[in-house]
Design an enzyme around this catalytic site. Structure first.
Site, PDB file in Angstrom:
ATOM      1  N   THR A  16       0.822  -1.206   0.000  1.00  0.00           N
ATOM      2  CA  THR A  16       0.000   0.000   0.000  1.00  0.00           C
ATOM      3  C   THR A  16       0.858   1.259   0.000  1.00  0.00           C
ATOM      4  O   THR A  16       0.460   2.294  -0.530  1.00  0.00           O
ATOM      5  CB  THR A  16      -0.927  -0.020   1.234  1.00  0.00           C
ATOM      6  OG1 THR A  16      -1.841  -1.098   1.065  1.00  0.00           O
ATOM      7  CG2 THR A  16      -1.721   1.262   1.392  1.00  0.00           C
ATOM      8  N   SER A  63       1.310  -7.513  -1.045  1.00  0.00           N
ATOM      9  CA  SER A  63       2.024  -8.533  -0.256  1.00  0.00           C
ATOM     10  C   SER A  63       1.167  -9.738   0.101  1.00  0.00           C
ATOM     11  O   SER A  63       1.687 -10.733   0.598  1.00  0.00           O
ATOM     12  CB  SER A  63       2.650  -7.921   0.995  1.00  0.00           C
ATOM     13  OG  SER A  63       1.701  -7.803   2.036  1.00  0.00           O
ATOM     14  N   THR A  95       1.610  -4.393   4.142  1.00  0.00           N
ATOM     15  CA  THR A  95       1.446  -4.703   5.569  1.00  0.00           C
ATOM     16  C   THR A  95       0.825  -6.085   5.811  1.00  0.00           C
ATOM     17  O   THR A  95       0.971  -6.632   6.894  1.00  0.00           O
ATOM     18  CB  THR A  95       0.576  -3.630   6.261  1.00  0.00           C
ATOM     19  OG1 THR A  95      -0.720  -3.629   5.663  1.00  0.00           O
ATOM     20  CG2 THR A  95       1.204  -2.260   6.171  1.00  0.00           C
ATOM     21  N   ASP A  96       0.137  -6.628   4.772  1.00  0.00           N
ATOM     22  CA  ASP A  96      -0.605  -7.877   5.006  1.00  0.00           C
ATOM     23  C   ASP A  96       0.300  -9.023   5.461  1.00  0.00           C
ATOM     24  O   ASP A  96      -0.071  -9.810   6.325  1.00  0.00           O
ATOM     25  CB  ASP A  96      -1.364  -8.295   3.733  1.00  0.00           C
ATOM     26  CG  ASP A  96      -2.620  -7.459   3.532  1.00  0.00           C
ATOM     27  OD1 ASP A  96      -2.900  -6.585   4.378  1.00  0.00           O
ATOM     28  OD2 ASP A  96      -3.320  -7.681   2.523  1.00  0.00           O
TER      29      ASP A  96
HETATM   30  C1  SIN Z   1      -0.334  -5.279   0.875  1.00  0.00           C
HETATM   31  O1  SIN Z   1      -0.088  -5.945   1.879  1.00  0.00           O
HETATM   32  O2  SIN Z   1       0.422  -5.260  -0.119  1.00  0.00           O
HETATM   33  C2  SIN Z   1      -1.597  -4.475   0.798  1.00  0.00           C
HETATM   34  C3  SIN Z   1      -2.035  -3.950   2.100  1.00  0.00           C
HETATM   35  C4  SIN Z   1      -1.073  -2.990   2.725  1.00  0.00           C
HETATM   36  O3  SIN Z   1       0.072  -2.807   2.341  1.00  0.00           O
HETATM   37  O4  SIN Z   1      -1.511  -2.360   3.723  1.00  0.00           O
END
Ligand code: SIN
Length: 331
Positions: A16, A63, A95-96
């Site tokens: 993100t 991710s 973050t995932d």
């Molecule tokens: C991801 O994990 O690539 C999408 C969600 C995020 O980064 O918060």
């Protein structure tokens, strides 16, 4: 004496923080992993005051699509960079699955120099995007001499978390990460780093896992247990598909519904290694003496997704459940 700025490499993988959508109001529905590493640092020119920065685009993905292959590529690249005079690494990451990559690197980086993962909960196009501040903090953390000799770290929302302890605990809020079993390692305020905690299980350099010659990892899959559990079917299917190990997201302190457990006992006899973790956010799994005798492994305080990482790495060294249990106790 002239101050020489530390050399920091930013390895970009997407997420993100590199996400984009055509309206500044949106914090969902955007495409993750589209903005380049160079564009990310252009948004935070202040980081050049903290360090001598260079960038590399390792991947540009959401991710949730993270793979063993990309994690291996990251570990190999970081180990190489640390032999060439680099002082610290910042990885921009979705973050995932950030906690999984952080823990994987914690087990595979052979250096005591700082490695910091950072991401954002709001895309780069959002009103009040959190990426630029998080990135500034991550560079400040990687550049700080206090950050040496520590675990791989995560810098999100002004907080420092250890790779081993950190868990994503909110789907949308910018304060999305915490360490239920360990607490925060510290804080970053206006570019200044404060540590208030030391993590207990130290792994960098001491980890026995060497991925330098690996191109893939043994397949390990995760199964949940739940009321009226139908996971026995999935357990057999995973093994038929090549899984060498299974991690069970058990209930409570690592209990498994009898429907599923019956089949897991058969799979243990076939040589599949099975680590029991828990669906519960904090605490530690206890495996009874009788179950340990059958070959069940306690994932200790690792959540299922981190237990999967450790079991896969452990299986590159041994198939012996007792030896694997020692890894879970140590790392
Ligand atoms: C991801 O994990 O690539 C999408 C969600 C995020 O980064 O918060």
């Amino acid at each position: 004496m002239a101050y020489t700025k530390p050399k920091i490499v930013i390895l970009a993988t997407g997420g993100t923080i590199a996400g984009s959508i055509d309206t500044s109001v949106a914090t969902t529905g955007y495409t993750a992993g589209v903005v380049s590493a160079d564009a990310l640092i252009q948004a935070v020119p202040q980081i050049k005051n903290l360090a001598k920065i260079s960038t590399q685009q390792i991947a540009n993905i959401d991710s949730s699509n993270m793979t063993d292959e990309i994690q291996l590529k990251l570990a190999k690249e970081i180990n190489k960079l640390f032999t060439s005079g680099i002082d610290g690494i910042v990885i921009t990451h979705g973050t995932d699955t950030m906690e999984e990559t952080a823990y994987f690197l914690n087990l595979t980086i052979k250096s005591n120099k700082p490695v910091v993962l950072v991401g954002a909960m709001r895309p780069s196009t959002a009103m009040s995007a959190d990426g630029p501040k998080n990135l500034y903090n991550a560079v400040a953390l990687a550049a700080d001499t206090l950050s040496k000799d520590r675990d791989v770290m995560v810098a999100m929302n002004d907080k420092i978390q250890s790779a081993r302890g950190v868990v994503k605990t909110h789907c949308l809020n910018v304060d999305a990460f915490s360490s239920p079993n360990f607490g925060d390692l510290g804080y970053i305020t206006d570019g200044q780093v404060f540590f208030c905690n030391n993590i207990t299980k130290k792994t960098q350099k001491k980890s026995p896992f060497d991925v330098s010659k690996l191109t893939e990892l043994p397949k390990v899959d995760i199964l949940y247990t739940y009321s009226n559990d139908g996971g026995a079917v999935a357990a057999k299917a995973f093994v038929a598909d090549g899984a060498k190990g299974l991690v069970i997201a058990g209930s409570g302190s690592g209990n498994i519904h009898q429907n599923q457990k019956k089949v897991l006992k058969e799979l243990l006899k076939e040589g599949v290694n099975i680590a029991i973790s828990s669906r519960v956010v904090a605490g530690r799994v206890v495996v009874s003496k009788a179950d340990a005798k059958l070959g069940f492994i306690s994932a200790e305080d690792l959540n299922p997704q981190k237990a999967r990482i450790l079991l896969a790495l452990a299986l590159t060294k041994t198939n012996n459940p007792k030896k694997i249990q020692e890894y879970f106790l140590k790392y």
